[in-house]
Design an enzyme around this catalytic site. Structure first.
Site, mmCIF file in Angstrom:
data_model
loop_
_atom_site.group_PDB
_atom_site.id
_atom_site.type_symbol
_atom_site.label_atom_id
_atom_site.label_comp_id
_atom_site.label_asym_id
_atom_site.label_seq_id
_atom_site.Cartn_x
_atom_site.Cartn_y
_atom_site.Cartn_z
ATOM 1 C CG ASP A 1 5.888 -3.397 9.938
ATOM 2 O OD1 ASP A 1 6.638 -3.810 9.039
ATOM 3 O OD2 ASP A 1 5.524 -2.208 10.040
ATOM 4 N NE ARG A 60 -2.695 0.413 3.432
ATOM 5 C CZ ARG A 60 -3.481 0.692 4.445
ATOM 6 N NH1 ARG A 60 -4.773 0.437 4.345
ATOM 7 N NH2 ARG A 60 -3.034 1.213 5.546
HETATM 8 C C1 PRP Z 1 -1.404 -4.707 4.385
HETATM 9 C C2 PRP Z 1 -2.247 -5.948 4.476
HETATM 10 C C3 PRP Z 1 -3.042 -5.891 3.198
HETATM 11 C C4 PRP Z 1 -3.249 -4.408 3.039
HETATM 12 C C5 PRP Z 1 -4.649 -4.102 3.478
HETATM 13 O O1 PRP Z 1 -0.317 -4.911 3.560
HETATM 14 O O2 PRP Z 1 -1.515 -7.123 4.617
HETATM 15 O O3 PRP Z 1 -2.381 -6.430 2.083
HETATM 16 O O4 PRP Z 1 -2.302 -3.746 3.875
HETATM 17 O O5 PRP Z 1 -4.934 -2.787 3.232
HETATM 18 P P1 PRP Z 1 -6.023 -2.334 2.165
HETATM 19 O O6 PRP Z 1 -7.216 -3.191 2.382
HETATM 20 O O7 PRP Z 1 -6.252 -0.894 2.536
HETATM 21 O O8 PRP Z 1 -5.426 -2.471 0.809
HETATM 22 P P2 PRP Z 1 0.804 -3.782 3.335
HETATM 23 O O9 PRP Z 1 0.467 -2.937 2.154
HETATM 24 O O10 PRP Z 1 1.071 -3.066 4.611
HETATM 25 O O11 PRP Z 1 2.046 -4.630 2.886
HETATM 26 P P3 PRP Z 1 2.843 -5.785 3.663
HETATM 27 O O12 PRP Z 1 1.931 -6.969 3.768
HETATM 28 O O13 PRP Z 1 3.994 -6.033 2.771
HETATM 29 O O14 PRP Z 1 3.265 -5.256 5.003
HETATM 30 N N1 URA Z 2 -2.688 -3.124 6.894
HETATM 31 C C1 URA Z 2 -2.365 -3.609 8.110
HETATM 32 O O1 URA Z 2 -1.408 -4.370 8.259
HETATM 33 N N2 URA Z 2 -3.111 -3.224 9.149
HETATM 34 C C2 URA Z 2 -4.154 -2.394 9.034
HETATM 35 O O2 URA Z 2 -4.809 -2.084 10.035
HETATM 36 C C3 URA Z 2 -4.472 -1.898 7.753
HETATM 37 C C4 URA Z 2 -3.718 -2.285 6.691
#
Ligand code: PRP
Ligand code: URA
Length: 209
Positions: free
Chosen positions: A203, A104
């Protein structure tokens, strides 16, 4: 409109309460994500077709039922979705796994694609997309659009926590996709994090903060 199934099983709710706790260690968090995915998998695969088989026990022939060769794939959205794969694979050892890399953008909150690798016959498979967090729904919706573009017809989404905003987006963009969550939370904050949620799932799984 897609079906939204919220799992209220006591084991899942108990594990989720520990998962949310800010004091839970990375090790325990990772184990819990995997265990919750395993329990959710049990319910999300309830409609798999069965076929009758005869099995010779040491005593007699038993009429049994086995899964009727359904072609399935699990597709985690990287990174956090990776945490759910082990739990699913432990229930379905022969399942194929595809990967979609999305993050994101912190400014726009929109998903950015960086990886897409599927089993060669993905168009013939039913797919369960896994990602612990359904926040704005941008990532899940984009991932499912990419899968439909390569010909996948039957898709389910499994998340641990969903926000109403994410469910709404999914229902608008992909009304054919059933959604499974362990909890539906209250709302998103100004950073598009789920409230109360559990923080940043990626994280916390990988210990990157
Ligand atoms: C997080 C989570 C989803 C997304 C959800 O991933 O694992 O993929 O955010 O958010 P949304 O519904 O608003 O799209 P992130 O983008 O933080 O990446 P990561 O899994 O690599 O930490
Ligand atoms: N992605 C996350 O990991 N946590 C949230 O709450 C939203 C997006």
């Amino acid at each position: 409109m897609s079906n939204v199934c919220v799992f209220d099983h006591p084991l899942i709710q108990h594990k989720l309460s520990i998962l949310r706790d800010e004091k839970t260690s990375v090790k325990e968090f990772r184990e819990l994500v995997s265990e919750i995915a395993m329990l959710m998998c049990y319910e999300a695969t309830r409609d798999l077709p069965l076929e009758e088989v005869d099995v010779k026990t040491p005593v007699a022939v038993a009429k049994c039922r086995r899964i009727a060769g359904k072609k399935l794939a699990v597709v985690p959205i990287l990174r956090a979705g990776l945490g759910m794969v082990d739990g699913m694979v432990s229930m379905m050892p022969n399942v194929k796994v595809g990967h979609i890399g999305l993050f994101r953008d912190p400014e726009t909150k929109l998903p950015v694609k960086y990886y897409f690798k599927m089993p060669a016959d993905i168009a013939e498979r039913d797919v369960i997309v896994v990602d612990p967090m359904l926040a704005t729904g941008g990532s899940a919706s984009a991932a499912i659009t990419f899968l439909k573009e390569v010909g996948v017809k039957h898709i389910k989404l499994m998340s641990i926590i969903g926000a109403p905003e994410g469910v709404k987006k999914m229902q608008e963009d992909h009304p054919d996709v059933d959604i499974f969550v362990a909890a539906l939370d209250d709302h998103l904050n100004d950073h598009a994090y789920i409230v109360p949620g559990l923080g940043d799932a990626g994280d916390r799984i990988f210990g990157t903060k």
